[in-house]
Design an enzyme around this catalytic site. Structure first.
Site, PDB file in Angstrom:
ATOM      1  N   ASP A  34     -15.945  40.609  17.580  1.00  0.00           N
ATOM      2  CA  ASP A  34     -17.038  39.633  17.645  1.00  0.00           C
ATOM      3  C   ASP A  34     -16.665  38.466  16.720  1.00  0.00           C
ATOM      4  O   ASP A  34     -16.424  38.675  15.519  1.00  0.00           O
ATOM      5  CB  ASP A  34     -18.334  40.322  17.165  1.00  0.00           C
ATOM      6  CG  ASP A  34     -19.524  39.375  17.127  1.00  0.00           C
ATOM      7  OD1 ASP A  34     -19.341  38.154  17.350  1.00  0.00           O
ATOM      8  OD2 ASP A  34     -20.634  39.866  16.843  1.00  0.00           O
ATOM      9  N   GLU A  84       3.210  30.456  -4.610  1.00  0.00           N
ATOM     10  CA  GLU A  84       3.632  31.847  -4.487  1.00  0.00           C
ATOM     11  C   GLU A  84       4.313  32.039  -3.137  1.00  0.00           C
ATOM     12  O   GLU A  84       4.511  33.160  -2.694  1.00  0.00           O
ATOM     13  CB  GLU A  84       2.463  32.807  -4.687  1.00  0.00           C
ATOM     14  CG  GLU A  84       1.305  32.614  -3.747  1.00  0.00           C
ATOM     15  CD  GLU A  84       0.243  33.669  -3.942  1.00  0.00           C
ATOM     16  OE1 GLU A  84       0.552  34.846  -3.776  1.00  0.00           O
ATOM     17  OE2 GLU A  84      -0.900  33.291  -4.253  1.00  0.00           O
ATOM     18  N   CYS A 116      -2.436  33.165  -7.006  1.00  0.00           N
ATOM     19  CA  CYS A 116      -3.222  31.938  -6.773  1.00  0.00           C
ATOM     20  C   CYS A 116      -3.611  31.225  -8.058  1.00  0.00           C
ATOM     21  O   CYS A 116      -4.207  30.149  -8.013  1.00  0.00           O
ATOM     22  CB  CYS A 116      -4.495  32.278  -6.009  1.00  0.00           C
ATOM     23  SG  CYS A 116      -4.185  33.013  -4.427  1.00  0.00           S
ATOM     24  N   HIS A 238     -12.113  30.008  -6.713  1.00  0.00           N
ATOM     25  CA  HIS A 238     -10.975  30.245  -5.820  1.00  0.00           C
ATOM     26  C   HIS A 238     -11.508  30.758  -4.474  1.00  0.00           C
ATOM     27  O   HIS A 238     -12.387  31.621  -4.453  1.00  0.00           O
ATOM     28  CB  HIS A 238     -10.022  31.277  -6.454  1.00  0.00           C
ATOM     29  CG  HIS A 238      -9.018  31.810  -5.486  1.00  0.00           C
ATOM     30  ND1 HIS A 238      -8.169  30.980  -4.786  1.00  0.00           N
ATOM     31  CD2 HIS A 238      -8.732  33.077  -5.061  1.00  0.00           C
ATOM     32  CE1 HIS A 238      -7.399  31.713  -3.987  1.00  0.00           C
ATOM     33  NE2 HIS A 238      -7.728  32.982  -4.131  1.00  0.00           N
ATOM     34  N   LYS A 247     -20.299  35.606  -2.688  1.00  0.00           N
ATOM     35  CA  LYS A 247     -20.256  36.874  -3.422  1.00  0.00           C
ATOM     36  C   LYS A 247     -20.042  36.582  -4.910  1.00  0.00           C
ATOM     37  O   LYS A 247     -20.611  37.250  -5.774  1.00  0.00           O
ATOM     38  CB  LYS A 247     -19.110  37.751  -2.909  1.00  0.00           C
ATOM     39  CG  LYS A 247     -19.324  38.301  -1.505  1.00  0.00           C
ATOM     40  CD  LYS A 247     -18.090  39.076  -1.065  1.00  0.00           C
ATOM     41  CE  LYS A 247     -18.136  39.494   0.391  1.00  0.00           C
ATOM     42  NZ  LYS A 247     -18.740  40.786   0.613  1.00  0.00           N
TER      43      LYS A 247
HETATM   44  P1  HMG Z   1     -12.234  43.481   6.995  1.00  0.00           P
HETATM   45  O1  HMG Z   1     -11.941  44.928   6.984  1.00  0.00           O
HETATM   46  O2  HMG Z   1     -11.890  42.719   8.198  1.00  0.00           O
HETATM   47  O3  HMG Z   1     -13.712  43.124   6.719  1.00  0.00           O
HETATM   48  O4  HMG Z   1     -11.521  42.829   5.718  1.00  0.00           O
HETATM   49  P2  HMG Z   1     -15.126  43.821   6.821  1.00  0.00           P
HETATM   50  O5  HMG Z   1     -15.166  44.820   7.899  1.00  0.00           O
HETATM   51  O6  HMG Z   1     -15.566  44.199   5.453  1.00  0.00           O
HETATM   52  O7  HMG Z   1     -15.966  42.551   7.319  1.00  0.00           O
HETATM   53  C1  HMG Z   1     -15.960  41.367   6.592  1.00  0.00           C
HETATM   54  C2  HMG Z   1     -17.383  40.857   6.533  1.00  0.00           C
HETATM   55  O8  HMG Z   1     -17.797  40.525   7.866  1.00  0.00           O
HETATM   56  C3  HMG Z   1     -18.406  41.861   6.009  1.00  0.00           C
HETATM   57  O9  HMG Z   1     -19.347  41.108   5.258  1.00  0.00           O
HETATM   58  C4  HMG Z   1     -19.052  42.386   7.291  1.00  0.00           C
HETATM   59  O10 HMG Z   1     -20.377  42.879   7.097  1.00  0.00           O
HETATM   60  C5  HMG Z   1     -19.059  41.127   8.135  1.00  0.00           C
HETATM   61  P3  HMG Z   1     -19.712  41.567   3.759  1.00  0.00           P
HETATM   62  O11 HMG Z   1     -20.300  42.929   3.876  1.00  0.00           O
HETATM   63  O12 HMG Z   1     -18.417  41.591   3.008  1.00  0.00           O
HETATM   64  O13 HMG Z   1     -20.656  40.524   3.270  1.00  0.00           O
HETATM   65  N1  HMG Z   1     -19.130  41.379   9.578  1.00  0.00           N
HETATM   66  C6  HMG Z   1     -19.884  40.633  10.425  1.00  0.00           C
HETATM   67  N2  HMG Z   1     -20.707  39.579  10.211  1.00  0.00           N
HETATM   68  C7  HMG Z   1     -21.312  39.024  11.314  1.00  0.00           C
HETATM   69  N3  HMG Z   1     -21.129  39.488  12.579  1.00  0.00           N
HETATM   70  C8  HMG Z   1     -20.320  40.540  12.832  1.00  0.00           C
HETATM   71  C9  HMG Z   1     -19.655  41.162  11.723  1.00  0.00           C
HETATM   72  N4  HMG Z   1     -18.779  42.191  11.602  1.00  0.00           N
HETATM   73  C10 HMG Z   1     -18.474  42.314  10.291  1.00  0.00           C
HETATM   74  N5  HMG Z   1     -20.142  40.974  14.074  1.00  0.00           N
HETATM   75  C11 HMG Z   1     -10.915  41.333   3.966  1.00  0.00           C
HETATM   76  C12 HMG Z   1     -11.960  41.658   5.045  1.00  0.00           C
HETATM   77  C13 HMG Z   1     -11.365  40.099   3.210  1.00  0.00           C
HETATM   78  C14 HMG Z   1     -10.798  42.512   3.021  1.00  0.00           C
HETATM   79  C15 HMG Z   1      -9.567  41.065   4.686  1.00  0.00           C
HETATM   80  O14 HMG Z   1      -9.666  39.911   5.471  1.00  0.00           O
HETATM   81  C16 HMG Z   1      -8.404  40.898   3.722  1.00  0.00           C
HETATM   82  O15 HMG Z   1      -7.761  41.862   3.315  1.00  0.00           O
HETATM   83  N6  HMG Z   1      -8.079  39.615   3.336  1.00  0.00           N
HETATM   84  C17 HMG Z   1      -6.975  39.342   2.386  1.00  0.00           C
HETATM   85  C18 HMG Z   1      -7.338  39.681   0.961  1.00  0.00           C
HETATM   86  C19 HMG Z   1      -8.338  38.725   0.334  1.00  0.00           C
HETATM   87  O16 HMG Z   1      -8.561  37.640   0.823  1.00  0.00           O
HETATM   88  N7  HMG Z   1      -8.901  39.126  -0.811  1.00  0.00           N
HETATM   89  C20 HMG Z   1      -9.832  38.274  -1.531  1.00  0.00           C
HETATM   90  C21 HMG Z   1      -9.861  38.566  -3.031  1.00  0.00           C
HETATM   91  S1  HMG Z   1      -8.225  38.591  -3.746  1.00  0.00           S
HETATM   92  C22 HMG Z   1      -7.821  36.908  -3.921  1.00  0.00           C
HETATM   93  O17 HMG Z   1      -8.648  36.070  -3.853  1.00  0.00           O
HETATM   94  C23 HMG Z   1      -6.372  36.601  -4.158  1.00  0.00           C
HETATM   95  C24 HMG Z   1      -5.598  36.051  -2.974  1.00  0.00           C
HETATM   96  O18 HMG Z   1      -6.011  34.723  -2.677  1.00  0.00           O
HETATM   97  C25 HMG Z   1      -4.093  36.113  -3.248  1.00  0.00           C
HETATM   98  C26 HMG Z   1      -3.543  35.597  -4.565  1.00  0.00           C
HETATM   99  O19 HMG Z   1      -4.146  35.580  -5.618  1.00  0.00           O
HETATM  100  O20 HMG Z   1      -2.367  35.248  -4.530  1.00  0.00           O
HETATM  101  C27 HMG Z   1      -5.830  36.859  -1.705  1.00  0.00           C
END
Ligand code: HMG
Length: 399
Positions: A34, A84, A116, A238, A247
């Protein structure tokens, strides 16, 4: 007669992103997801996708170029390159940018790394240098390609962009306070070993560490300066994906009493701070500063003299909460129209074009110039590799 206190901070800010993007609808259709999971769940709309002629050097040169055209380059003592997605284990990507921009040989060039966070580390070192040498300036460029394995949860949080910032005394855009809160901890939430093209990420855990580090840096800042949430007009964090900002605000609100109307105001200001990030995606080191540009350029309210809190997070992890004040005439020094037209002129990719771009990226590490693909001309081009040397060119008619 009272003399005005000298301030130090960001004098100019400019971003550059890729010529192509993919709407997350394409990814949703392909994976049977979705689309609201992306549009609402992550608050992301599009992701910038680099072509084979773009890399962190070309993105960075394009971001710096607008600033370089307007300032005295002879005053730039350093070019600090934060990334990075480095292209060489030894030579700084900044050296290529230094040449492409025609910066003076009397300029130091260095590359900075800590996920980052590193652009913020560079910014703090730069402000200290300028405090000691107020007639001199430093160019920082944060440039990254956020690229994950295909068919993973992280795939929807890809993106790419560079942000250039000129650090000077008496800055036009943002003066930065010297006190800040920091936090470091050896955690494995996201990392990229040398032998891998994509990072390893423990997504949910990384979000927890991001929020815990936000809390720790805020407490550290409070211990030093006694600040309160109500001291601030707004916050920029960030942005790995835009939902993370909300959040982050929730975590901040859990730390001290904040009225519901103030929460609503800060949340709606955050909508302005993610405008560009929603259409570009994660750009690692550049992401916080892209959000700052987004707030300065998209918030209709006059932010002159307003105080901002900025949170920088780099996985692994190091984080910092710092504070800043917007300049009186900041609007006269933004590149709002240029940024808007660069986003509007991007070309959309469908899913199969995206996979070709994504998978072709690895090939660019060794691509010879004769293999170079036919793409529309750009200001700075990566022309492939010859004898293991990366080749770049400037299109003088476009810069
Ligand atoms: P996921 O398993 O796809 O997500 O991973 P999910 O199932 O938890 O769903 C995400 C959100 O969508 C949730 O909302 C769901 O409820 C919602 P939340 O509960 O979190 O508020 N959702 C919906 N909403 C509306 N309609 C729907 C629906 N279905 C679900 N139908 C994750 C998400 C971010 C973990 C993944 O994308 C990921 O691993 N991303 C990469 C890591 C990342 O970005 N981490 C962020 C923190 S670390 C950081 O910032 C450092 C970084 O930039 C690197 C660095 O420092 O170099 C990454």
């Amino acid at each position: 007669m009272t003399t005005k206190k000298q301030t130090v901070g960001i004098d100019r800010l400019s971003f550059n992103t890729t010529a192509h993007y993919m709407d997350l609808q394409e990814l949703a259709t392909q994976s049977g997801t979705d689309v609201n999971k992306y549009y609402q769940g992550l608050r992301q709309r599009k992701m910038a996708i680099p072509s084979m002629i773009e890399d962190v050097v070309t993105l960075a040169a394009g971001a710096c170029q607008r600033i370089v055209k307007e300032v005295d380059v002879e005053k730039i003592d350093m070019l600090l390159f934060a990334t990075e997605s480095g292209i060489d284990q030894s030579k700084s990507a900044g050296i290529y940018v230094h040449r492409l921009l025609g910066l003076p040989n009397t300029c130091r060039v260095l590359e900075f790394k800590q996920a980052c966070y590193s652009a913020t580390g560079a910014l703090q070192l730069a402000t200290n240098y300028v405090r000691q040498n107020p007639g001199r300036t430093i160019m920082i460029v944060a440039s990254d390609i956020a690229r994950y394995k295909r068919n993973t949860a992280a795939e929807a949080t890809q993106g790419a962009a560079a942000v250039a910032m000129l650090v000077s005394a008496n800055p036009k855009l943002l003066s930065i306070d010297s006190a800040s809160g920091f936090y470091s901890n050896d955690v494995m939430d996201f990392w990229r070993p040398n032998h891998m093209h994509e990072p390893i990420v423990d997504g949910k855990y990384s979000c927890e560490v991001y929020l815990d580090a936000l809390e720790e840096t805020w407490k550290s800042l409070k211990d030093k300066t006694n600040v309160k949430i109500s001291d601030f007009y707004g916050f920029c964090f960030h942005v790995p994906f835009s939902k993370m900002i909300f959040k982050g605000l929730e975590r901040l609100f859990s730390l001290e009493p904040v009225t519901w109307s103030e929460r609503a105001r800060l949340n709606s200001l955050a909508d302005k701070a993610i405008e560009y990030n929603q259409d570009i995606g994660n750009c690692y080191t550049a992401s916080l500063y892209l959000s700052l540009i987004s707030l300065l350029e998209n918030n209709p309210e006059n932010m002159a003299a307003k105080r901002l809190g900025l949170y920088s997070y780099g996985s692994g992890c190091t984080a910092e909460f710092f504070t800043a004040t917007v300049g009186d005439n900041y609007r006269n020094y933004l590149y709002t129209d240029e940024h808007a037209s660069s986003l509007a002129s991007r070309t959309a990719l469908n899913y199969s074009q995206y996979t070709a771009f994504h998978d072709g990226f690895v090939k660019t590490q060794t691509m010879s110039s004769s293999e170079n693909v036919a793409l529309p001309p750009s200001s700075y081009t990566f022309n492939g590799v010859s004898d293991d040397k990366r080749l770049y060119s400037v299109n003088d008619s476009l810069v």
